[in-house]
Design a protein around this motif. Structure first.
Motif, PDB file in Angstrom:
ATOM      1  N   ASP A 117       0.826  -1.206   0.000  1.00 33.32           N
ATOM      2  CA  ASP A 117       0.000   0.000   0.000  1.00 33.32           C
ATOM      3  C   ASP A 117       0.862   1.259   0.000  1.00 33.32           C
ATOM      4  O   ASP A 117       0.552   2.226  -0.677  1.00 33.32           O
ATOM      5  N   SER A 118       1.933   1.246   0.806  1.00 33.40           N
ATOM      6  CA  SER A 118       2.795   2.429   0.872  1.00 33.40           C
ATOM      7  C   SER A 118       4.221   2.029   1.237  1.00 33.40           C
ATOM      8  O   SER A 118       4.444   1.067   1.969  1.00 33.40           O
ATOM      9  N   VAL A 119       5.154   2.794   0.697  1.00 32.65           N
ATOM     10  CA  VAL A 119       6.561   2.688   1.094  1.00 32.65           C
ATOM     11  C   VAL A 119       6.793   3.821   2.071  1.00 32.65           C
ATOM     12  O   VAL A 119       6.615   5.000   1.731  1.00 32.65           O
ATOM     13  N   ASP A 120       7.168   3.472   3.301  1.00 24.21           N
ATOM     14  CA  ASP A 120       7.252   4.448   4.382  1.00 24.21           C
ATOM     15  C   ASP A 120       8.672   4.934   4.643  1.00 24.21           C
ATOM     16  O   ASP A 120       8.871   6.065   5.061  1.00 24.21           O
ATOM     17  N   ALA A 154       7.789  -0.953   4.265  1.00 24.35           N
ATOM     18  CA  ALA A 154       6.516  -0.783   3.566  1.00 24.35           C
ATOM     19  C   ALA A 154       5.367  -1.241   4.463  1.00 24.35           C
ATOM     20  O   ALA A 154       5.561  -2.033   5.386  1.00 24.35           O
ATOM     21  N   THR A 155       4.179  -0.739   4.149  1.00 24.76           N
ATOM     22  CA  THR A 155       2.974  -1.082   4.898  1.00 24.76           C
ATOM     23  C   THR A 155       1.908  -1.584   3.947  1.00 24.76           C
ATOM     24  O   THR A 155       1.811  -1.113   2.813  1.00 24.76           O
ATOM     25  N   MET A 208       5.115 -10.192  -0.540  1.00 21.55           N
ATOM     26  CA  MET A 208       5.244  -8.854   0.032  1.00 21.55           C
ATOM     27  C   MET A 208       6.713  -8.554   0.336  1.00 21.55           C
ATOM     28  O   MET A 208       7.197  -7.459   0.076  1.00 21.55           O
ATOM     29  N   MET A 209       7.424  -9.544   0.881  1.00 14.06           N
ATOM     30  CA  MET A 209       8.848  -9.346   1.137  1.00 14.06           C
ATOM     31  C   MET A 209       9.596  -9.124  -0.178  1.00 14.06           C
ATOM     32  O   MET A 209      10.504  -8.296  -0.267  1.00 14.06           O
ATOM     33  N   ASN A 210       9.207  -9.860  -1.214  1.00 11.90           N
ATOM     34  CA  ASN A 210       9.808  -9.722  -2.538  1.00 11.90           C
ATOM     35  C   ASN A 210       9.594  -8.310  -3.088  1.00 11.90           C
ATOM     36  O   ASN A 210      10.516  -7.691  -3.617  1.00 11.90           O
ATOM     37  N   HIS A 211       8.390  -7.777  -2.956  1.00  7.61           N
ATOM     38  CA  HIS A 211       8.100  -6.441  -3.461  1.00  7.61           C
ATOM     39  C   HIS A 211       8.882  -5.381  -2.686  1.00  7.61           C
ATOM     40  O   HIS A 211       9.370  -4.411  -3.277  1.00  7.61           O
ATOM     41  N   THR A 212       9.005  -5.559  -1.378  1.00  5.50           N
ATOM     42  CA  THR A 212       9.767  -4.606  -0.566  1.00  5.50           C
ATOM     43  C   THR A 212      11.230  -4.619  -1.001  1.00  5.50           C
ATOM     44  O   THR A 212      11.845  -3.564  -1.195  1.00  5.50           O
ATOM     45  N   ALA A 213      11.784  -5.819  -1.196  1.00  6.42           N
ATOM     46  CA  ALA A 213      13.159  -5.937  -1.693  1.00  6.42           C
ATOM     47  C   ALA A 213      13.272  -5.324  -3.085  1.00  6.42           C
ATOM     48  O   ALA A 213      14.270  -4.674  -3.414  1.00  6.42           O
ATOM     49  N   SER A 235       3.170 -17.036  12.009  1.00  8.01           N
ATOM     50  CA  SER A 235       1.839 -16.786  12.531  1.00  8.01           C
ATOM     51  C   SER A 235       0.904 -16.488  11.367  1.00  8.01           C
ATOM     52  O   SER A 235       1.357 -16.149  10.277  1.00  8.01           O
ATOM     53  N   PHE A 236      -0.402 -16.597  11.605  1.00  8.56           N
ATOM     54  CA  PHE A 236      -1.383 -16.278  10.577  1.00  8.56           C
ATOM     55  C   PHE A 236      -1.508 -14.772  10.402  1.00  8.56           C
ATOM     56  O   PHE A 236      -1.380 -14.007  11.347  1.00  8.56           O
ATOM     57  N   ALA A 237      -1.799 -14.378   9.171  1.00  7.43           N
ATOM     58  CA  ALA A 237      -2.133 -12.997   8.847  1.00  7.43           C
ATOM     59  C   ALA A 237      -3.556 -13.030   8.298  1.00  7.43           C
ATOM     60  O   ALA A 237      -3.840 -13.757   7.349  1.00  7.43           O
ATOM     61  N   LEU A 238      -4.440 -12.254   8.911  1.00 10.24           N
ATOM     62  CA  LEU A 238      -5.863 -12.327   8.606  1.00 10.24           C
ATOM     63  C   LEU A 238      -6.368 -11.020   7.994  1.00 10.24           C
ATOM     64  O   LEU A 238      -5.751  -9.958   8.164  1.00 10.24           O
ATOM     65  N   PRO A 239      -7.493 -11.066   7.293  1.00  4.18           N
ATOM     66  CA  PRO A 239      -8.069  -9.853   6.718  1.00  4.18           C
ATOM     67  C   PRO A 239      -8.198  -8.737   7.753  1.00  4.18           C
ATOM     68  O   PRO A 239      -8.544  -8.981   8.912  1.00  4.18           O
ATOM     69  N   GLY A 240      -7.881  -7.524   7.287  1.00  6.16           N
ATOM     70  CA  GLY A 240      -7.961  -6.352   8.154  1.00  6.16           C
ATOM     71  C   GLY A 240      -6.682  -6.027   8.899  1.00  6.16           C
ATOM     72  O   GLY A 240      -6.519  -4.915   9.396  1.00  6.16           O
ATOM     73  N   MET A 241      -5.773  -6.981   8.981  1.00  3.49           N
ATOM     74  CA  MET A 241      -4.526  -6.749   9.708  1.00  3.49           C
ATOM     75  C   MET A 241      -3.592  -5.861   8.888  1.00  3.49           C
ATOM     76  O   MET A 241      -3.547  -5.947   7.666  1.00  3.49           O
ATOM     77  N   VAL A 242      -2.832  -5.015   9.597  1.00  5.58           N
ATOM     78  CA  VAL A 242      -1.858  -4.129   8.961  1.00  5.58           C
ATOM     79  C   VAL A 242      -0.480  -4.769   9.101  1.00  5.58           C
ATOM     80  O   VAL A 242      -0.018  -5.049  10.208  1.00  5.58           O
ATOM     81  N   MET A 243       0.161  -4.999   7.954  1.00  6.16           N
ATOM     82  CA  MET A 243       1.479  -5.624   7.936  1.00  6.16           C
ATOM     83  C   MET A 243       2.547  -4.572   7.659  1.00  6.16           C
ATOM     84  O   MET A 243       2.357  -3.690   6.827  1.00  6.16           O
ATOM     85  N   LYS A 244       3.661  -4.693   8.356  1.00  3.43           N
ATOM     86  CA  LYS A 244       4.833  -3.834   8.148  1.00  3.43           C
ATOM     87  C   LYS A 244       5.959  -4.736   7.657  1.00  3.43           C
ATOM     88  O   LYS A 244       6.362  -5.683   8.339  1.00  3.43           O
TER      89      LYS A 244
END
Length: 155
Positions: free
Chosen positions: A10-13, A24-25, A53-58, A84-93
């Motif tokens: 969504d964004s590069v911070d 990124a977030t 997501m890690m690939n895109h950040t790299a 761990s699980f990542a579920l809808p609505g969660m914000v990933m960094k």
């Protein structure tokens, strides 16, 4: 985040080329066709998309380090752990740090956190190549702008 289009970030911070570091977030969407099969009634972000997501950040780090002149491609992953699980609505960094760069390949150390908790990490190998068409660099730069990467951020 548009999972079905592999528009994962969504964004590069943070975009620190001097330190070889990008952050990124992304917020996992509440609904996506991906969740129709993973899993019906219990949507979970697929581990392969966490890796993506890690690939895109790299990719952003390497695009910036090469002044958007070469395109990074995923070439391999080591030490991949989905913790761990990542579920809808969660914000990933997502974070990425350069470990090695040379001979047309780069190695990065990557992680994803949710609410400060490590949920995934990996060491990625990326291959740098010339853009295969004249249209692609324009599209890549436009996506980077949408994600908050301004050409002035690059040194």
């Amino acid at each position: 985040m548009r999972l079905e289009y592999f528009d994962i970030i969504d964004s590069v911070d943070v975009f620190d080329l001097e330190k070889g570091h990008v952050e990124a977030t992304s917020t996992i969407p509440d609904e996506s066709p991906v969740f129709e099969g993973h899993f019906p009634g219990y949507p979970i972000m697929p581990g392969v998309l966490l890796l993506e997501m890690m690939n895109h950040t790299a990719g952003y780090l390497l695009l910036g380090m090469n002044n958007f002149g070469r395109l990074p491609f995923f070439a391999g992953a080591k030490k991949v752990k989905i913790r761990s699980f990542a579920l809808p609505g969660m914000v990933m960094k997502s974070t990425c740090d350069l470990v090695h760069d040379g001979s047309g390949f780069s190695i990065t150390r990557n992680s994803i956190h949710i609410d400060g908790k490590l949920i995934a990490d990996a060491e990625l190998t990326m291959m740098l190549m010339d853009f295969p068409s004249p249209e692609l660099p324009v599209l890549v730069r436009e996506r980077a702008r949408r994600h908050g990467v301004e050409m002035g951020m690059m040194s």
